[in-house]
Scaffold this motif. Structure first.
Motif, PDB file in Angstrom:
ATOM      1  N   VAL A  62      39.545   6.570  23.971  1.00  0.00           N
ATOM      2  CA  VAL A  62      38.306   5.824  23.764  1.00  0.00           C
ATOM      3  C   VAL A  62      38.330   5.262  22.353  1.00  0.00           C
ATOM      4  O   VAL A  62      38.490   6.008  21.379  1.00  0.00           O
ATOM      5  CB  VAL A  62      37.070   6.734  23.936  1.00  0.00           C
ATOM      6  N   TYR A 100      32.648   1.492  25.009  1.00  0.00           N
ATOM      7  CA  TYR A 100      31.569   2.358  24.537  1.00  0.00           C
ATOM      8  C   TYR A 100      31.133   2.007  23.118  1.00  0.00           C
ATOM      9  O   TYR A 100      31.964   1.807  22.221  1.00  0.00           O
ATOM     10  CB  TYR A 100      32.006   3.820  24.558  1.00  0.00           C
ATOM     11  N   ILE A 121      30.796  10.061  28.314  1.00  0.00           N
ATOM     12  CA  ILE A 121      31.923  10.703  27.632  1.00  0.00           C
ATOM     13  C   ILE A 121      31.950  12.198  27.912  1.00  0.00           C
ATOM     14  O   ILE A 121      33.016  12.785  28.132  1.00  0.00           O
ATOM     15  CB  ILE A 121      31.857  10.429  26.119  1.00  0.00           C
ATOM     16  N   MET A 133      39.895   9.930  20.777  1.00  0.00           N
ATOM     17  CA  MET A 133      38.884   8.936  20.433  1.00  0.00           C
ATOM     18  C   MET A 133      39.143   8.450  19.012  1.00  0.00           C
ATOM     19  O   MET A 133      39.576   9.226  18.157  1.00  0.00           O
ATOM     20  CB  MET A 133      37.481   9.531  20.538  1.00  0.00           C
TER      21      MET A 133
END
Length: 257
Positions: A62, A100, A121, A133
């Motif tokens: 992410v 995101y 998440i 991430m």
């Protein structure tokens, strides 16, 4: 009995009726049965198709708050990594999720957006679907004190620790424990200060939770805003920590080309 007799007469009449009339009769009496059966078949076929065609993830990252506007660049990076590692895309896939956004601003709009992102998440992370991430310092530290990221010493080998230690940033386990205890007691956790991640000497129980990727132009180029630092953390139950380190090495080497 009269109703049954009438039904039998209708069925007898249908034996010699034209095809269109038979079809209309069938649809009047059995349409809902047919719809249900067809729906079950379609659902079953869809499930089988998904099972048969589904590929396993070898890496899912992410990239938070990228606000990316060059998706081709991201896909080119993924494709290059897949080619380098000779990943069979018929069996496996690599994903960099840049959709995101998360804001530390105190507003109702930010709160609503943050809630949706947190739920997404957390659901993926809880099911072991996320590996790493990246994001700015404040946001990554905020997530770290939710207990999301692992102690890097548990997933890196000695050579990797020696290589990346100059770029480590830290989380204080003692503060994490304090936040968890307050949360369990339904107390306000927002008043508990997060220590500076670059000063482990001021922490009670520091552990390395991030690698500073700020000098990795390959990654920073995917972000459309300037950030103080670009940190990378590996999720506590990441399914592919080894492949994450392969990816980190790849983007660093690419930056150095």
């Amino acid at each position: 009995m009269a109703a049954m007799d009438e039904f039998r007469k209708e069925r007898e009449a249908m034996k010699t009726a034209p095809f269109k009339q038979k079809l209309a009769y069938f649809w009047d009496y059995y349409k809902w049965h047919t719809i249900i059966i067809v729906a079950v078949i379609v659902f079953g076929v869809s499930m089988v198709h998904n099972i048969v065609t589904k590929t396993d993830s070898v890496l899912t990252g992410v990239m938070l708050n990228t606000f990316i506007d060059d998706y081709e660049k991201k896909e080119e990076l993924v494709d290059e990594f897949i080619k380098l590692k000779e990943i069979d895309t018929d069996e496996y896939h690599v994903e960099l999720n840049t959709s995101y956004t998360y804001s530390l601003e105190d507003s109702s709009t930010a709160a609503q957006s943050n809630y949706a992102v947190l739920q997404a998440i957390m659901a993926q992370g809880a099911n072991g679907m996320l590996d790493f991430m990246t994001g700015d310092t404040a946001t990554m530290v905020d997530f770290a004190y939710k207990g999301w990221f692992t102690d890097l010493r548990t997933v890196l080998n000695e050579e990797q620790i020696e290589m990346y230690e100059p770029y480590f940033l830290y989380v204080d386990q003692a503060v994490l424990d304090k936040i968890q205890e307050a949360s369990n007691n339904l107390e306000d956790t927002t008043t508990i200060a997060h220590p500076d991640p670059s000063k482990p000497e001021e922490m009670e129980k520091p552990f390395p939770a991030f690698i500073d990727m700020s000098q990795c132009k390959t990654l920073t180029d995917l972000y459309t805003y300037e950030t103080d630092r670009l940190l990378l953390g590996i999720f506590s139950n990441a399914p592919n920590p080894d492949m994450t380190m392969e990816f980190i090495a790849f983007v660093n080497e690419k930056t150095g080309d």
